[in-house]
Every structure is written in C-alpha cells, then in structure tokens.
Write a protein that holds these residues in place. Structure first.
Motif, PDB file in Angstrom:
ATOM      1  N   LYS A 152     -20.268 -17.433 -24.321  1.00 49.63           N
ATOM      2  CA  LYS A 152     -21.272 -17.948 -25.243  1.00 49.63           C
ATOM      3  C   LYS A 152     -21.529 -19.431 -24.961  1.00 49.63           C
ATOM      4  O   LYS A 152     -22.667 -19.887 -24.938  1.00 49.63           O
ATOM      5  N   PHE A 153     -20.457 -20.138 -24.692  1.00 51.25           N
ATOM      6  CA  PHE A 153     -20.577 -21.549 -24.353  1.00 51.25           C
ATOM      7  C   PHE A 153     -21.279 -21.687 -22.999  1.00 51.25           C
ATOM      8  O   PHE A 153     -22.092 -22.606 -22.802  1.00 51.25           O
ATOM      9  N   GLY A 154     -20.953 -20.769 -22.093  1.00 48.18           N
ATOM     10  CA  GLY A 154     -21.592 -20.785 -20.786  1.00 48.18           C
ATOM     11  C   GLY A 154     -23.097 -20.645 -20.896  1.00 48.18           C
ATOM     12  O   GLY A 154     -23.855 -21.336 -20.217  1.00 48.18           O
TER      13      GLY A 154
ATOM     14  N   ALA B  37     -28.346 -23.208 -20.654  1.00 51.11           N
ATOM     15  CA  ALA B  37     -29.570 -23.570 -21.372  1.00 51.11           C
ATOM     16  C   ALA B  37     -29.733 -25.085 -21.376  1.00 51.11           C
ATOM     17  O   ALA B  37     -30.834 -25.611 -21.183  1.00 51.11           O
ATOM     18  N   PHE B  38     -28.609 -25.776 -21.554  1.00 47.98           N
ATOM     19  CA  PHE B  38     -28.641 -27.235 -21.577  1.00 47.98           C
ATOM     20  C   PHE B  38     -29.041 -27.778 -20.206  1.00 47.98           C
ATOM     21  O   PHE B  38     -29.836 -28.720 -20.102  1.00 47.98           O
ATOM     22  N   ALA B  39     -28.512 -27.152 -19.153  1.00 51.84           N
ATOM     23  CA  ALA B  39     -28.851 -27.590 -17.794  1.00 51.84           C
ATOM     24  C   ALA B  39     -30.346 -27.464 -17.566  1.00 51.84           C
ATOM     25  O   ALA B  39     -30.995 -28.363 -17.023  1.00 51.84           O
ATOM     26  N   LEU B  40     -30.889 -26.353 -18.031  1.00 45.29           N
ATOM     27  CA  LEU B  40     -32.320 -26.140 -17.865  1.00 45.29           C
ATOM     28  C   LEU B  40     -33.107 -27.168 -18.667  1.00 45.29           C
ATOM     29  O   LEU B  40     -34.124 -27.695 -18.218  1.00 45.29           O
ATOM     30  N   PHE B  41     -32.602 -27.447 -19.833  1.00 41.85           N
ATOM     31  CA  PHE B  41     -33.258 -28.453 -20.681  1.00 41.85           C
ATOM     32  C   PHE B  41     -33.244 -29.816 -19.990  1.00 41.85           C
ATOM     33  O   PHE B  41     -34.242 -30.542 -19.995  1.00 41.85           O
ATOM     34  N   CYS B  42     -32.118 -30.156 -19.365  1.00 45.40           N
ATOM     35  CA  CYS B  42     -32.020 -31.433 -18.651  1.00 45.40           C
ATOM     36  C   CYS B  42     -33.028 -31.483 -17.520  1.00 45.40           C
ATOM     37  O   CYS B  42     -33.700 -32.503 -17.312  1.00 45.40           O
ATOM     38  N   ALA B  43     -33.114 -30.371 -16.784  1.00 45.66           N
ATOM     39  CA  ALA B  43     -34.066 -30.317 -15.683  1.00 45.66           C
ATOM     40  C   ALA B  43     -35.474 -30.566 -16.215  1.00 45.66           C
ATOM     41  O   ALA B  43     -36.269 -31.295 -15.622  1.00 45.66           O
ATOM     42  N   PHE B  44     -35.743 -29.971 -17.346  1.00 52.49           N
ATOM     43  CA  PHE B  44     -37.045 -30.111 -17.992  1.00 52.49           C
ATOM     44  C   PHE B  44     -37.292 -31.574 -18.374  1.00 52.49           C
ATOM     45  O   PHE B  44     -38.343 -32.148 -18.087  1.00 52.49           O
ATOM     46  N   ALA B  45     -36.281 -32.165 -18.976  1.00 49.44           N
ATOM     47  CA  ALA B  45     -36.403 -33.555 -19.408  1.00 49.44           C
ATOM     48  C   ALA B  45     -36.584 -34.472 -18.203  1.00 49.44           C
ATOM     49  O   ALA B  45     -37.328 -35.453 -18.257  1.00 49.44           O
ATOM     50  N   LEU B  46     -35.901 -34.125 -17.123  1.00 50.27           N
ATOM     51  CA  LEU B  46     -35.974 -34.923 -15.902  1.00 50.27           C
ATOM     52  C   LEU B  46     -37.402 -34.969 -15.372  1.00 50.27           C
ATOM     53  O   LEU B  46     -37.893 -36.026 -14.960  1.00 50.27           O
ATOM     54  N   ILE B  47     -38.059 -33.796 -15.384  1.00 51.48           N
ATOM     55  CA  ILE B  47     -39.453 -33.730 -14.917  1.00 51.48           C
ATOM     56  C   ILE B  47     -40.320 -34.629 -15.799  1.00 51.48           C
ATOM     57  O   ILE B  47     -41.150 -35.403 -15.311  1.00 51.48           O
TER      58      ILE B  47
END
Lengths: 104, 770
Positions: free
Chosen positions: B27-29, B34-44
């Motif tokens: 569940k944490f994974g 999801a957080f990694a994807l969010f970071c990628a999104f924020a990075l863009i």
C-alpha cells in the motif's frame, strides 16, 4: 542521433531494472501490481502537458486536453483503485465488515 | 543536475515497485509510485511554462475527478474491466500526444523519431480499442467466448499491411497530407485492436489484459522518445517490463506461447473451427463448440444455468424427511427450501459425506477457480474455511497462477472475502503438500487440476503445470458440472474413486456443505458449545439463520403456534438483537387475528427480524413518499441486529439516471451498499428478504417470463428469487408500463399497501415496540 541512442539506452536500462524488480513480486499481488503499473502508464500525462509548452492551434489544444483528461483518468483512477484493492488485503487481523461502517 | 533529479524521481518509482514485494508494504509502495509520478509532473511544470494553463487545469481536474470517482465507486467485482478501461485511456492519451507531436513537427523530426511517433500512434490506438473490447468482455457486456469473424486472418493481414503502407507513404508526402495518413494509422490500429481482442476469450483473458498493460507502457515510452523526455521513457519502460513479465508468467502457467494465444490456430485446433474457410458457417460452429465447453468461461449461459441450479437440487431432498422438524414437515408453502435442509441430513447424501470427509481431514486445501468468481462464492468458501479452521484444521488455499481472468485474480477475490494472505499459497510451494492432505476442495476450477496435463501427451494442456489435487486422499469438487474446462480436455479427476462431486452453483453447494458440516458438528458436544448456539443467529451461522428463515414464514402462514416453539429454541431471547426476533414472533401471536393488514405487518416484521440478508429495492414511489430517511433508520436497525442490508438499484428506477442513488445518498446511505443491477441480481437467490419500496416495473418478472408485453426483454431486478419479499407499494396497480406484476401474488410475498413512509414507520414502531 546520439540523443536517440541515449534515449534508447534509457529505455533498455529502465526495462531491465523493472524486469528484475517485478520478477520478484509474489503472484498474490499481481492484480494490484498490474493496476499500479497501469496507473504509472498514465505517465503520458507528462507528454500531454509538454504539448502545452509551445503555442498551438485549436485542434492541437483540443487533442492535447483530451490527452490530459484520458491520462489523468488513468493515473488518478489507477492509483485510487490500487489503493482500494490493497486495502482489502488483510493480514492476521481480520477487518470488521462493511455492515458496521454503514451504521455510523 | 536535471539528470540527477530525473534519476531521483525514477528511483522513487522503483522503490514503489520494490515495496510490492510484501503485501503489508504494498500500500505504501503504491503511494510511493503515485508520489514519484506526482514529482515528475511537478518537475515538468517547474521546468516549462505552460501556455493555456486554464485549459490544462480544467482538463486535469475533469480527468482526475472522473478517475477518482469511478475508482472509488466501482464494484470490486468489476476490477478486471476497470483496469482494462484505465489501460485503454492510457493508450488513448499516448496516441493523442504522439499525434499532436507528429502534426507539429513531423517535418523537422528525424526519420527514426517519426517512426517512433507512428509506432506510438499505432500502439496507443491498438491498446485503446483492444482494452475497450477487453473491458466489455470482462464486464460481460460482450460474449466472453472467442469470436472469430469469417476471414478473420485476412482482415488482420489487410489491417497490418495497411498500417505499414500508411507508415511508408507518410514519409513521401508533404506534412499536410501526412496528417491524414496518421489518422488513417489510428483508425487501422484501432481496428486491429478490436480484431485482435475479440477472438481472445475465456481463460486467455489474463494474457490479453497483461499484454495490453505492457503495450500501454510501450506506447508511453515511444511517446517519450518522440518528445525526448527521459521520465516518460523510463516510466513507460518499467510498465512495459511489468506487463511483459505478467504476460510471460501467464503464458508459461498455461503452457502456451504468446503466438498460440494470439493467433487463431489454437481455437482452430481445439474447437474444430476452420478459420480458412471464411464461410458464415464458421462462426456458427465456432460458437457452438465453445458453448459446449463453456463451464470454464463466463458466458451468459453459465449464469442462466446457475439460476436454474438454485432450484433443481432441492427437489430430490423431499423424499427423506426425518422427523426432526415436525413443524417444518407440516409446512407446504416452502417445500423447496425445506427439502434442501432435510437433504443435508440424509446419511447417504453427498453433502453429508463431503462434510464427513472434511471433518475427518487434518489438512484441507481449497483450490479456487474462475467458477468461484462466476458464482460469487468466495464468501461462502471462506466461511466454510473459517469453520474448518475453527475445528482446528490446517486450511490453505492453493492458487494456480492462471486461475481466473487476470494475473492474481483469485488472490483479489479471496482478499476481498477477508482471507488472510498467509493462507494463499502459490503452486510450487503447495504441490508437495497435496500427498499429505486429507481433503482438497475444488471450487470452480478445472484445467488447473487436470492430471491429463502431466499424464497424457498431445492434449492442448499437456505440459502445463497443475495443482496436484489428485494426489490428495480425498477430493471434493464443487464445480458447476463435469464438463471439461476451457481447454476442452476431459478431467479424469472427476472420475476418480476418491473424488466426490457436488455439482451445481458453487455458492449453493459450498453453503450447503457448510451447513452439512455444522449439522455433523452439532453431534459432537464439544464442537459447538451452548453459548455458540445462543449467539448463532447474530453470528450469521448459516445453518441456524437459514432454518429460522425457512421454518418461519411458512409456518406463520398456516398458523402461528407450532413454529414459535421451534424458533424460541433457535434464537433464544438473550440480548436486544434477539429480542427483535422475539418481538416478531409476538407480533404474529398477538395481533395475527385482528385483520389482514396487521397480520401482514407482523409477518413482515418477523421476516425482517430474522433475515440475515436484506436487499432493498427502491423505486420512484419511495421518492414520492420521501421514505428514504425512514428506510435508512430501519436499515441501520437491521444491520445492528447483524443483518446485511444492501440496496439494489435499477438503472431506470426513478426519473433520471442515478435518481435512487442520489436520494439514498441524501439519506446518508453508504454507497458501497448500493448495488448495480448486474451485481445485485446474482445475490437475490440467497437473499432472505427483498424489500420493495415504491418500485413496480423494475421488479416485474413478466419482463423476462412473458413475451409480447411492453416491458418484455427489459432487464429487471430478480426480487422474485428472494426467499421472502416484502412490498411497500402504494397499491397493487401495475406500474408505468401497465403490465400487472405477478410478484404481488407470489406466495412468498407480503403486501404492505399504503404510503411507503407510513408503512415504514409502522414497521419501525413494531420493532421498537418491544
């Protein structure tokens, strides 16, 4: 060209790392795994977002926003449903049934 | 610097996947990924300026909201089709992005980038249409059996060549014209996706769904190549790898290679369909032969048969009625359900034998298959397993990697039924244990326990790894019938002397088996203590609850007295909940003779008090009477008493789509309790009380039983299958369609005419009046 090779390398390395990691995942979690990677595949949302970094015409914007909607649906829906699914996987402690939650 | 940040984000994703190693961390994974994807999104967002932030924001919000709501509300049984739909939308996003990029800079791209772009286009569109077909198949909106069109291969070939041609030509035309070729490419790829998916059916579904999963990853990676974004490539590649592994594992577990699954030769070989002939007859023979071995595949027919099964096994049981339940024997109105109970007690009865086998076994291994999923029997299976565990037995579930319709399908189903995941054992680990196992319980699995796979050469499943159920001392098989599974290979396990067949709908058979086990257990004094007995009604122990239900209504209709003695024994008044049951009985005893309506009210109260499962069917009449708040009050009172209350929502109940959902949500009903028609219908046969409130046409059995009425063919809620039906409608007039509703005259129906709100208030008062 070197750029393309670099990207190809990126692809291969990521694929291999993914392969090694995922091979070790127990079949118990295959459905949540598939659901999660499914959500990750909505990463095209980045591509869709990048479409909006250069000025475009109406059609392009329309297609772009459709892409964003589809990708956002995929990402958010995928992670949410995975979370729901994983919430059902219970260890030794049995969860109380839905009946009790309904009464509140 | 950017590279390092990218690496960090990617390692976030990798960490997320790594955490999937153990169920507890998964569940944490998921959140990490999801957080990694969010970071990628924020990075863009950080690196680039967005033009038209409004459009982006709104699209984002729309998609995210839709995704969230759907994922939150979708029924867990629909997960496979939900995953397919999300997969499809990922594919759609991928081809849209590729398309726009190609349109924009097709001319300025290098040839290889254009090729990746076009491939991305094709793969994305292919995934999109293929996933949609898969979703339709998985949610039974489409026949699951493989559908082979006349000349299927030619169509596929034409499409593939067309795509290649379009790709080549697009290099030699000006960018303006190339756009049309790109669109043609999308159309052709979508067509290919459809052609590809429709001929995959039944047990091959896990392969298809994993393959499509892999393809979306591929599409995303290709998309990244076109745009030149590392994150997209890396994320896409990881998904592609994951999908690839799952596809490979599924194929391996079924002993088939990918080509065999995806190319039409296997169906030709297995079902005798000649694909080359291209005549109309091909299709007919194809569907006919798949129909004969449909036991493994979820066709509509299986479901229909399942419905019949709930009635058929009851009849033979009537022959031997022991004198244990004198009052029951007197009852003529509920012969079917009673017959079922008596049957379990007959010594020569297969259920009794099965129960004995289970009772004697020290170690029990349950093998679930897709049949369990079709019959929705997972809760019955786990409750049986729970009883066995309570008797001190070692219970495990043996999970074949390809049991079900997607990778790990059985695990999800059992997890949903609250099975401890430590009890779910993979094939390689459990196989050595079978020879020392006292009893194996096969529930809706066929090919995965077929010893032919390892004993006979030359069958479609030869060499496929199986669960070695045949090595166990005893095998109890709760399959629908003895027909071969999806592979079409006869299963010799069924014929073994140590195998006990309990054919029929698994939900029914497993439940009866549990009852039989408990009946047998009651003989041993030390198994069920008196305390257990007293609480059994609240604990939903199937045997007792059912007895009360079955004995109750029928008896009361004859005359109140003999039944009460029995009931008092089954549900002794101990605390508030059981007091309710007592009240019900009293109501009948005291007011039964005054007049018909109150008699009905008393019976309704009693039926409700004893019901373990209540399904409420709201209709427009409830909205008119504003009865939803009283309804919720009643529902929460019943669930406090240990009953499970669900709401079955017909799609056209009310005056707008989802009308009933809105009204019930207003009364703060948990939306998890709101069942869609297709989910609710299989449950009615096991529902103790179906409570109809202001609904008529949507529960009118005439729609499916009688031809030629205005509503014939309309799907309805199968309330008439419930053990007891309470109707709180204003009157007995037909509904909007004008077709009289035979459910009103059903012997199991209790009519409570009048304003629904007033009626519910009366019921509440009667229950509280205790």
């Amino acid at each position: 060209m070197t750029n393309l090779l670099l990207m190809l390398g990126f692809f291969i390395v990521s694929f291999l790392i993914g392969y090694l990691l995922i091979s070790r995942i127990p079949s118990l979690l295959h459905t949540p795994l598939m659901s999660m990677t499914n959500a990750v595949s909505g990463v095209t949302i980045l591509g869709a977002l990048l479409l909006f970094t250069v000025p475009g015409n109406g059609t392009e914007k329309l297609l772009g926003s459709m892409a964003i909607i589809a990708a956002a649906f995929n990402v958010v829906g995928g992670f949410t449903i995975t979370d729901r699914m994983l919430g059902m996987f219970k260890g030794k402690s049995k969860k109380s049934s839905a009946i009790t939650t309904q009464e509140s | 610097m950017n590279l390092i940040i990218d690496f960090l984000v990617i390692s976030g994703l990798i960490l997320g996947i790594w955490l999937f190693n153990a169920p507890r961390k998964a569940k944490f994974g998921n959140l990490t990924a999801a957080f990694a994807l969010f970071c990628a999104f924020a990075l863009i967002l950080y690196r680039h300026d967005i033009i038209g932030a409004g459009t982006v924001g709104i699209s984002l919000l729309l998609g995210a909201l839709a995704g969230y709501v759907v994922a939150r509300t979708v029924n867990m049984n629909q997960i496979p089709s939900m995953v397919a739909i999300q997969n499809g939308s990922g594919g759609a996003a991928a081809f849209l992005v590729s398309l726009v990029e190609l349109i924009r800079q097709g001319g300025s791209f290098g040839a290889i980038a254009v090729i990746s772009g076009i491939t991305g286009l094709a793969v994305g569109a292919f995934t999109f249409s293929g996933s949609m077909i898969a979703a339709a198949k998985l949610s039974n909106k489409m026949r699951q059996a493989p559908q082979v069109l006349p000349g299927h291969n030619y169509f596929v070939m034409i499409t593939v060549w067309g795509m290649l041609a379009a790709c080549v030509i697009s290099f030699h035309v000006p960018p303006d014209a190339a756009v049309y070729l790109y669109i043609l490419q999308i159309v052709l790829a979508s067509l290919l996706g459809i052609l590809f998916s429709i001929r995959i059916g039944g047990a091959d579904m896990p392969v298809l769904i994993s393959f499509l999963n892999s393809m979306t990853g591929m599409a995303a990676a290709l998309c990244g190549m076109v745009i030149g974004n590392r994150l997209l490539i890396a994320f896409g590649a990881v998904v592609a790898a994951s999908g690839y592994i799952l596809t490979y594992l599924m194929c391996k577990a079924m002993n088939r290679n990918l080509l065999k699954v995806f190319l039409p030769d296997p169906p030709k070989m297995r079902s005798g369909v000649s694909i080359r002939s291209g005549s109309a007859g091909t299709r007919a023979s194809g569907s006919a032969s798949t129909g004969t071995r449909a036991s493994g595949s979820a066709s509509a027919g299986t479901r229909a048969q399942g419905k019949d099964m709930t009635e058929t096994p009851a009849s033979p049981g009537l022959s031997g009625v022991p004198g244990q339940h004198p009052s029951s024997a007197m009852t003529s109105q509920a012969p079917k359900s009673l017959g079922r109970i008596e049957k379990d007690k007959t010594p020569g009865d297969p259920f009794a034998r099965a129960a004995q086998i289970l009772a004697e076994a020290q170690k029990v291994i349950v093998i679930p298959g897709y049949g369990m999923a079709i019959a929705q029997a997972q809760r019955e299976v786990t409750s049986l397993a729970g009883e066995l565990e309570g008797m001190g037995k070692d219970v495990k579930y043996a999970i074949h990697p390809v049991a079900g319709r997607m990778p790990g399908h059985m695990n999800v189903l059992l997890a949903e039924a609250d099975v401890d995941y430590d009890m779910l054992v993979e094939m390689d680990e459990i196989n050595p244990e079978f020879s020392s196992t006292g009893a194996v319980l096969v529930v809706g699995a066929c090919d995965v326990v077929n010893p032919s796979a390892i004993e006979v050469e030359g069958t479609p499943i030869s060499g496929m790894p199986i669960l070695m159920a045949h090595e166990a001392k005893n095998v109890i098989c709760c399959n629908f019938d003895e027909k071969p599974g999806y592979s079409g290979v006869e299963n010799p396990l069924y014929k073994k002397s140590r195998t006990l067949m309990l054919p029929g709908n698994a939900k029914e058979t497993v439940r009866k088996l549990t009852e039989a086990l408990l009946h047998a257990g009651k003989g041993d004094e030390d198994f069920i203590s008196p305390a257990d007995n007293g609480d059994s009604w609240v604990d939903n122990t199937p045997a007792h609850g059912d007895e009360a239900i079955m004995a109750g209504p029928g008896n009361n209709r004859l005359d109140g007295t003999p039944a009460h003695g029995d009931e008092a024994m089954v549900t002794p008044a101990g605390d508030g909940d059981q007091g309710m049951a007592g009240t019900g009985a009293d109501m009948v005893g005291t007011v039964a003779n005054e007049d018909g309506e109150i008699d009905n009210l008393g019976r309704a109260v009693q039926a409700l008090a004893k019901a373990k499962t209540v399904t409420v069917i709201p209709g427009y009449g409830m909205a008119l009477a504003k009865a939803q708040f009283k309804l919720l009050e009643l529902a929460s009172m019943l669930s406090e008493g240990g009953a499970s209350v669900k709401y079955a929502i017909h799609p056209v109940a009310g005056r707008m789509p989802g009308h009933m959902n809105v009204i019930l949500a207003e009364a703060e009903v948990d939306y998890d309790d709101l069942l869609e028609m297709d989910d609710a219908n299989p449950l009615f046969a096991d529902t103790d009380v179906a409570m109809i409130i202001g609904a008529c046409d949507v529960v009118n059995p005439a729609a499916i039983e009688i031809e030629g009425t205005p509503i014939s063919g309309m799907p309805i809620l199968m309330a008439h299958e419930a053990k007891q039906i309470i109707v709180c409608n204003f009157d007995e007039n037909p509904g909007y369609s004008g077709v009289p509703n035979p459910i009103y005259n059903n012997s199991r129906t209790i009519m409570l005419p009048g304003d629904a709100k007033a009626t519910l208030e009366e019921i509440l008062a009667a229950i509280k009046g205790n």
